[in-house]
Write a protein that holds these residues in place. Structure first.
Motif, mmCIF file in Angstrom:
data_model
loop_
_atom_site.group_PDB
_atom_site.id
_atom_site.type_symbol
_atom_site.label_atom_id
_atom_site.label_comp_id
_atom_site.label_asym_id
_atom_site.label_seq_id
_atom_site.Cartn_x
_atom_site.Cartn_y
_atom_site.Cartn_z
ATOM 1 N N VAL A 235 0.835 -1.200 0.000
ATOM 2 C CA VAL A 235 0.000 0.000 0.000
ATOM 3 C C VAL A 235 0.872 1.252 0.000
ATOM 4 C CG1 VAL A 235 -1.696 1.338 1.316
ATOM 5 C CG2 VAL A 235 -1.968 -1.138 1.107
ATOM 6 N N VAL A 236 1.891 1.273 0.856
ATOM 7 C CA VAL A 236 2.758 2.445 0.981
ATOM 8 C C VAL A 236 3.683 2.581 -0.222
ATOM 9 C CG1 VAL A 236 4.488 3.587 2.422
ATOM 10 C CG2 VAL A 236 2.655 2.259 3.498
ATOM 11 N N ILE A 237 4.280 1.470 -0.659
ATOM 12 C CA ILE A 237 5.166 1.520 -1.832
ATOM 13 C C ILE A 237 4.416 2.073 -3.044
ATOM 14 C CG2 ILE A 237 6.552 0.168 -3.464
ATOM 15 C CD1 ILE A 237 7.065 -1.843 -1.250
ATOM 16 N N LEU A 238 3.202 1.598 -3.232
ATOM 17 C CA LEU A 238 2.441 1.985 -4.419
ATOM 18 C C LEU A 238 1.880 3.389 -4.318
ATOM 19 C CD1 LEU A 238 0.794 -1.463 -5.138
ATOM 20 C CD2 LEU A 238 2.661 -0.369 -6.376
ATOM 21 N N TRP A 239 1.754 3.939 -3.106
ATOM 22 C CA TRP A 239 1.461 5.365 -2.991
ATOM 23 C C TRP A 239 2.584 6.157 -3.656
ATOM 24 C CZ3 TRP A 239 0.056 5.424 2.958
ATOM 25 C CH2 TRP A 239 -1.280 5.035 3.108
ATOM 26 N N GLY A 240 3.826 5.737 -3.392
ATOM 27 C CA GLY A 240 4.969 6.407 -4.005
ATOM 28 C C GLY A 240 4.982 6.255 -5.507
ATOM 29 N N GLY A 241 4.736 5.022 -5.989
ATOM 30 C CA GLY A 241 4.706 4.791 -7.434
ATOM 31 C C GLY A 241 3.606 5.581 -8.112
ATOM 32 N N PHE A 242 2.458 5.686 -7.469
ATOM 33 C CA PHE A 242 1.351 6.450 -8.035
ATOM 34 C C PHE A 242 1.709 7.930 -8.138
ATOM 35 C CE2 PHE A 242 -2.403 9.146 -7.383
ATOM 36 C CZ PHE A 242 -3.156 8.782 -8.490
ATOM 37 N N THR A 243 2.370 8.459 -7.125
ATOM 38 C CA THR A 243 2.736 9.881 -7.121
ATOM 39 C C THR A 243 3.561 10.241 -8.343
ATOM 40 O OG1 THR A 243 2.713 9.909 -4.694
ATOM 41 C CG2 THR A 243 3.885 11.700 -5.813
ATOM 42 N N THR A 244 4.594 9.448 -8.616
ATOM 43 C CA THR A 244 5.458 9.692 -9.772
ATOM 44 C C THR A 244 4.675 9.633 -11.077
ATOM 45 O OG1 THR A 244 7.281 8.649 -8.588
ATOM 46 C CG2 THR A 244 7.544 8.958 -10.955
ATOM 47 N N ASN A 245 3.925 8.573 -11.250
ATOM 48 C CA ASN A 245 3.191 8.375 -12.499
ATOM 49 C C ASN A 245 2.056 9.375 -12.668
ATOM 50 O OD1 ASN A 245 3.938 5.591 -14.063
ATOM 51 N ND2 ASN A 245 4.408 5.428 -11.884
ATOM 52 N N PHE A 246 1.402 9.744 -11.569
ATOM 53 C CA PHE A 246 0.312 10.713 -11.648
ATOM 54 C C PHE A 246 0.822 12.072 -12.105
ATOM 55 C CE2 PHE A 246 -2.330 14.042 -9.692
ATOM 56 C CZ PHE A 246 -3.559 13.720 -10.261
ATOM 57 N N ILE A 247 1.948 12.507 -11.550
ATOM 58 C CA ILE A 247 2.521 13.806 -11.942
ATOM 59 C C ILE A 247 2.870 13.802 -13.427
ATOM 60 C CG2 ILE A 247 4.521 15.315 -11.652
ATOM 61 C CD1 ILE A 247 4.525 14.510 -8.674
ATOM 62 N N TRP A 248 3.533 12.729 -13.893
ATOM 63 C CA TRP A 248 3.965 12.678 -15.287
ATOM 64 C C TRP A 248 2.781 12.576 -16.247
ATOM 65 C CZ3 TRP A 248 7.486 14.233 -18.320
ATOM 66 C CH2 TRP A 248 7.667 13.676 -19.590
ATOM 67 N N CYS A 249 1.828 11.715 -15.927
ATOM 68 C CA CYS A 249 0.678 11.532 -16.813
ATOM 69 C C CYS A 249 -0.211 12.771 -16.839
ATOM 70 C CB CYS A 249 -0.142 10.313 -16.386
ATOM 71 S SG CYS A 249 0.654 8.733 -16.755
ATOM 72 N N THR A 250 -0.349 13.447 -15.698
ATOM 73 C CA THR A 250 -1.126 14.688 -15.664
ATOM 74 C C THR A 250 -0.475 15.750 -16.547
ATOM 75 O OG1 THR A 250 -1.917 14.228 -13.419
ATOM 76 C CG2 THR A 250 -2.035 16.511 -14.172
ATOM 77 N N TYR A 251 0.855 15.814 -16.473
ATOM 78 C CA TYR A 251 1.588 16.745 -17.345
ATOM 79 C C TYR A 251 1.312 16.441 -18.812
ATOM 80 C CZ TYR A 251 5.550 18.462 -20.078
ATOM 81 O OH TYR A 251 6.314 19.033 -21.059
ATOM 82 N N LEU A 252 1.360 15.170 -19.190
ATOM 83 C CA LEU A 252 1.126 14.789 -20.587
ATOM 84 C C LEU A 252 -0.331 15.041 -21.001
ATOM 85 C CD1 LEU A 252 3.108 11.425 -20.915
ATOM 86 C CD2 LEU A 252 3.769 13.687 -21.745
ATOM 87 N N LEU A 253 -1.269 14.757 -20.106
ATOM 88 C CA LEU A 253 -2.695 14.972 -20.416
ATOM 89 C C LEU A 253 -2.977 16.443 -20.701
ATOM 90 C CD1 LEU A 253 -4.325 12.628 -17.746
ATOM 91 C CD2 LEU A 253 -4.507 12.353 -20.226
ATOM 92 N N LYS A 255 -0.498 18.800 -21.463
ATOM 93 C CA LYS A 255 0.355 19.237 -22.581
ATOM 94 C C LYS A 255 -0.231 18.823 -23.925
ATOM 95 C CE LYS A 255 5.055 18.553 -24.420
ATOM 96 N NZ LYS A 255 4.707 17.724 -25.587
ATOM 97 N N ASN A 256 -0.684 17.582 -24.007
ATOM 98 C CA ASN A 256 -1.205 17.052 -25.264
ATOM 99 C C ASN A 256 -2.719 17.204 -25.407
ATOM 100 O OD1 ASN A 256 1.438 16.158 -25.818
ATOM 101 N ND2 ASN A 256 1.072 14.202 -24.782
ATOM 102 N N LYS A 257 -3.344 17.747 -24.366
ATOM 103 C CA LYS A 257 -4.799 17.931 -24.322
ATOM 104 C C LYS A 257 -5.544 16.600 -24.525
ATOM 105 C CE LYS A 257 -4.592 22.729 -25.885
ATOM 106 N NZ LYS A 257 -5.024 23.743 -26.885
ATOM 107 N N THR A 258 -4.920 15.538 -24.059
ATOM 108 C CA THR A 258 -5.517 14.213 -24.232
ATOM 109 C C THR A 258 -6.495 13.866 -23.113
ATOM 110 O OG1 THR A 258 -3.439 13.384 -23.282
ATOM 111 C CG2 THR A 258 -3.712 13.175 -25.648
ATOM 112 N N TYR A 259 -6.685 14.801 -22.162
ATOM 113 C CA TYR A 259 -7.718 14.584 -21.142
ATOM 114 C C TYR A 259 -9.091 14.460 -21.787
ATOM 115 C CZ TYR A 259 -7.845 19.656 -21.831
ATOM 116 O OH TYR A 259 -7.892 20.911 -22.399
#
Length: 357
Positions: A235-253, A255-259
């Protein structure tokens, strides 16, 4: 019997990891970041606490009562592991799928297996092996032989991939314009090192797993180790993994207007949601069964090597099933077959190590 059960659980976990991307191939009309973060919500945020609650009903109490430094380091390693996963794509981009994957998976396997042993050599802990264990005991030497054999298998699979890429390049008359060994090797080393941080996170969060284990054993005396003890740590490890991926994917969504993908009329949004959820859930299952395997093998190095070996084995098996190797040259076919056979041999050797303790 414990060794056989441990290998079986690691096989199921490796099968889940090696297969999780197959449902993503069914997603149509969405960008990578759209499907990845949606699948990630299931694999990092929704399914892990659900699995923990089912197996360890008081898991949040364990996390709250754990020393802040333990939770912090576990989260940090999850964060770094997330960066390793994201840079994996860059390594493939600059080195090619086969060479990049081979270097990164090989590094992750070696570092994830041996770095904790260096730590426990300097800071001894009951039930944990220092690096001296792998050079001074029959079982430890067997693990090292298995690791080396598996790396040979990774090399052969990588060689097969390079031969395939070379053949495709000749057929198409195009060169890999983005190939850059200098940049690629640096990225691959960084990715391989950071990807190994998941195992470091498991080691850092072991006090939480130990509490879950002791609570279960007090209620079930004489029944061995708790199969699901690591679920609270995930649970704790994946909170960390989610944080990294969420920041990057939000940036791409943004930037690319893919939201806008989620409301795209031309896309089968319902099916895309279903397949993304299936992919994310399947991805999490690799660690669910990894924890079960580790509870039976009782050795982090053996578990990590088996986990990585099964991932590589299943991934290459899917490549054959999906006919990705159809029409390749005979040397390429020989290389991939021998690579798979060698990895299977390494699995047998590492599994044997447990019986020699």
């Amino acid at each position: 019997m414990n060794a056989l059960a441990g290998v079986l659980f690691h096989f199921i976990g490796g099968f889940a990891s090696g297969s999780f991307y197959v449902p993503y191939k069914k997603v149509k009309g969405w960008s990578w970041e759209s499907m990845w973060i949606l699948g990630g919500l299931f694999s990092w945020i929704l399914v892990p606490p659900l699995a923990a609650y089912i197996t360890i009903p008081n898991f949040m109490d364990i996390i709250r009562d754990t020393d802040v430094s333990v939770v912090g380091y576990t989260f940090l390693f999850g964060l770094l592991w997330g960066i390793g996963g994201l840079t994996y794509g860059l390594g493939v981009r600059y080195l090619g799928v086969s060479l990049g994957s081979s270097i990164m998976l090989g590094l992750s396997m070696v570092l994830g297996a041996l770095m904790p042993a260096f730590y426990y050599f300097v800071n001894p802990s009951p039930g944990k092996h220092g690096i001296d264990y792998f050079f001074s005991t029959t079982s430890g030497l067997c693990v090292m032989v298995g690791l080396l054999v598996c790396l040979l298998g990774v090399y052969l699979c990588g060689k097969a991939g390079m031969l395939k890429e070379k053949g495709l390049s000749k057929l198409s008359g195009k060169a890999e314009t983005e190939y850059n060994f200098g940049v690629g090797i640096v990225v691959a080393i960084v990715s391989g090192m950071l990807s190994a941080c998941f195992n470091f996170g498991i080691e850092s969060g072991k006090p939480m797993a130990d509490v879950a284990n002791q609570l279960w054993k007090s209620l079930n005396p004489g029944q061995g180790e708790f199969l699901y003890q690591n679920n609270v740590t995930y649970v704790v490890i994946l909170w960390g993994g989610f944080t990294t991926n969420f920041i990057w994917c939000t940036y791409l969504l943004i930037k690319n207007k893919t939201y806008a993908d989620y409301g795209k009329p031309s896309a089968p949004n319902g099916k895309n949601l279903l397949f993304s959820a299936l992919a994310g859930t399947t991805w999490y299952l690799q660690f669910f069964f990894y924890g079960m395997g580790e509870s039976r093998l009782g050795n982090g190095a053996s578990s990590w090597i088996l986990h990585m070996a099964f991932i590589i084995l299943i991934s290459n098996a899917w490549g054959i099933i999906l006919k990705e190797w159809k029409g390749v040259s005979r040397p390429t076919s020989r290389a991939i077959v021998w690579g798979i056979v060698t990895i299977i041999l390494s699995i047998c050797i590492v599994g044997l190590a447990k019986t020699l303790e």
